[in-house]
Structures are given as structure tokens and as C-alpha cells.
Design a protein around this motif. Sequence first.
Motif, mmCIF file in Angstrom:
data_model
loop_
_atom_site.group_PDB
_atom_site.id
_atom_site.type_symbol
_atom_site.label_atom_id
_atom_site.label_comp_id
_atom_site.label_asym_id
_atom_site.label_seq_id
_atom_site.Cartn_x
_atom_site.Cartn_y
_atom_site.Cartn_z
ATOM 1 N N HIS A 74 0.840 -1.198 0.000
ATOM 2 C CA HIS A 74 0.000 0.000 0.000
ATOM 3 C C HIS A 74 0.876 1.250 0.000
ATOM 4 O O HIS A 74 1.936 1.276 0.622
ATOM 5 N N ALA A 75 0.405 2.276 -0.701
ATOM 6 C CA ALA A 75 1.125 3.549 -0.744
ATOM 7 C C ALA A 75 0.156 4.695 -0.477
ATOM 8 O O ALA A 75 -1.007 4.652 -0.891
ATOM 9 N N TRP A 76 0.645 5.704 0.211
ATOM 10 C CA TRP A 76 -0.135 6.925 0.424
ATOM 11 C C TRP A 76 0.821 8.105 0.511
ATOM 12 O O TRP A 76 2.008 7.954 0.773
ATOM 13 N N GLU A 77 0.289 9.276 0.239
ATOM 14 C CA GLU A 77 1.082 10.501 0.307
ATOM 15 C C GLU A 77 0.707 11.311 1.530
ATOM 16 O O GLU A 77 -0.470 11.385 1.907
ATOM 17 N N VAL A 151 4.569 7.202 1.356
ATOM 18 C CA VAL A 151 4.823 6.156 2.355
ATOM 19 C C VAL A 151 4.434 4.820 1.730
ATOM 20 O O VAL A 151 3.355 4.701 1.151
ATOM 21 N N ILE A 152 5.306 3.825 1.848
ATOM 22 C CA ILE A 152 5.066 2.519 1.227
ATOM 23 C C ILE A 152 5.130 1.442 2.299
ATOM 24 O O ILE A 152 6.179 1.196 2.893
ATOM 25 N N LEU A 153 3.982 0.823 2.546
ATOM 26 C CA LEU A 153 3.890 -0.269 3.519
ATOM 27 C C LEU A 153 3.752 -1.584 2.762
ATOM 28 O O LEU A 153 2.820 -1.767 1.989
ATOM 29 N N ASP A 154 4.702 -2.474 2.991
ATOM 30 C CA ASP A 154 4.682 -3.804 2.369
ATOM 31 C C ASP A 154 4.396 -4.828 3.459
ATOM 32 O O ASP A 154 5.293 -5.224 4.206
ATOM 33 N N CYS A 155 3.131 -5.231 3.573
ATOM 34 C CA CYS A 155 2.737 -6.172 4.625
ATOM 35 C C CYS A 155 3.207 -7.591 4.320
ATOM 36 O O CYS A 155 3.246 -8.432 5.219
ATOM 37 N N THR A 159 7.801 -4.467 5.746
ATOM 38 C CA THR A 159 8.700 -3.307 5.707
ATOM 39 C C THR A 159 7.905 -2.016 5.512
ATOM 40 O O THR A 159 6.787 -2.015 4.984
ATOM 41 N N LEU A 160 8.527 -0.921 5.951
ATOM 42 C CA LEU A 160 7.985 0.416 5.728
ATOM 43 C C LEU A 160 9.078 1.263 5.087
ATOM 44 O O LEU A 160 10.216 1.299 5.565
ATOM 45 N N SER A 161 8.741 1.933 3.987
ATOM 46 C CA SER A 161 9.701 2.752 3.247
ATOM 47 C C SER A 161 9.075 4.094 2.912
ATOM 48 O O SER A 161 7.865 4.293 3.050
ATOM 49 N N PHE A 162 9.935 5.021 2.454
ATOM 50 C CA PHE A 162 9.458 6.350 2.087
ATOM 51 C C PHE A 162 10.075 6.786 0.760
ATOM 52 O O PHE A 162 11.179 6.357 0.411
ATOM 53 N N GLU A 163 9.357 7.640 0.046
ATOM 54 C CA GLU A 163 9.870 8.309 -1.151
ATOM 55 C C GLU A 163 9.633 9.808 -0.993
ATOM 56 O O GLU A 163 8.658 10.227 -0.369
ATOM 57 N N LYS A 164 10.541 10.600 -1.577
ATOM 58 C CA LYS A 164 10.345 12.047 -1.619
ATOM 59 C C LYS A 164 10.751 12.548 -2.995
ATOM 60 O O LYS A 164 11.821 12.187 -3.492
ATOM 61 N N ASN A 165 9.898 13.337 -3.593
ATOM 62 C CA ASN A 165 10.140 13.834 -4.957
ATOM 63 C C ASN A 165 10.430 12.679 -5.912
ATOM 64 O O ASN A 165 11.324 12.760 -6.758
#
Length: 205
Positions: A74-77, A151-155, A159-165
Motif C-alpha cells: 500500500h502507498a499513500w502521500e 509512504v510505502i507499507l509492504d505487509c 517493511t515500511l519505506s518512504f519516497e520524496k520527490n
Amino acid sequence: MHCLRRLSEEALKCDLLSSVPTYKGKLRALYHAWNPNDCSRNVYIRHGFILHRNPVAQSTDAARSKIGFRSGRHAWEVIWEGPLGTVAVIGISTREASLQCHGYVALLGSDDQSWGWNLVDNHLLHNGDAQGNYPLLNNAPKYQVGERIRVILDCDDNTLSFEKNYEFLGVAFRGLPEKKLFPTVSAVYGNTEVSMIYLGSPLDG
């Protein structure tokens, strides 16, 4: 028609939902947005997507989304509109994590039920401890108000990861529990606003 009936005209017209171009995507984002019944008493939700923290002294206040995840990716901004203050944390939590406490602290990440990234000092937080700097870059740039963080949640991989720009910043947390996890933020600055837009499954590459 469902989208026009359920979303406010201001929400549809503003740039906030530009990442979800279809009406179906906008409606899905609303179903996943901040939960007005699962937030601090010092917070109210505006137009469904925008958390507004009231100017209450010596309080840290948080909000969770309406829907949590136990499987899938799942991804959200998250967009922080307004000053960060001394502590501004984005991440995830279980239903058991606290949503309000006294003082100005990193509430999200203060217990074993929440995981957060403090945008003020670029520290990862879990169980009351700093888990190191993030992202692992020399002189990593600080968050600029209005930037969109993905924000990227891989159930499946826990893992939890982040992206910016649109730049992947790396995995922030590994070994997440097999519990329902909710998008969450905690804020301390009066009248600051934080938006959260659910995007769906992240695209690779």
C-alpha cells in the motif's frame, strides 16, 4: 456521481487530489482518509483529507486513518502544510498506540505499537528509541513544507519505506508485526495541517 456526492467541492477543485486522477481513485482515497473518530481531541478533520491541529499548549496530537492493513502493498502521500514545530512524525501504528500525550514529544514511535520518521531531525523512531538517521545520505535535505512524501507499507515483506520527490529513500523499518497497521501522524504545532491521500498499490520502478 458517488464521488461528487461524497467529496466536497473544495476537495475536488484543489490540487490535493492531483495524484489520484480518476473519480474512483478519489473516492477510494476518501474511504482511506483520516478517521475523525480515531484521533486526538485536539484535532479535527477538514474536507475528509486534512488533519487540523488546534493551538493547544503542551500537547502532542495524532490521528490514524479509517482503514488499516494486514496484507498486500500500500502507498499513500503525506503533505505537511504549515510549520513542523519541534516534532513532526509520519508513519504507522496499531490501534493500541496512543493518540495524545502531554508535552511536545515524538508521540508516534514512542511505544512498541508505532513506527515513525521525525521530519524535523530525520530520525527514525520506535519503542521510544531513535533507530538511526534516515535517509542514509550525507547531509540529507530536511523536509520542506508542502513537499509530498510517499509512504510505502509492504505487509508481505513486513517493511515500511518512504519516497520524496519520486526518489526512493530506502527501507526505514523491517520486521513489522503481523498486526493491522494504520497510516498515522503526530504533530505539535498549533494550526498546522497534514493531509493524507491513499494511492493504492505502489508501482515498481
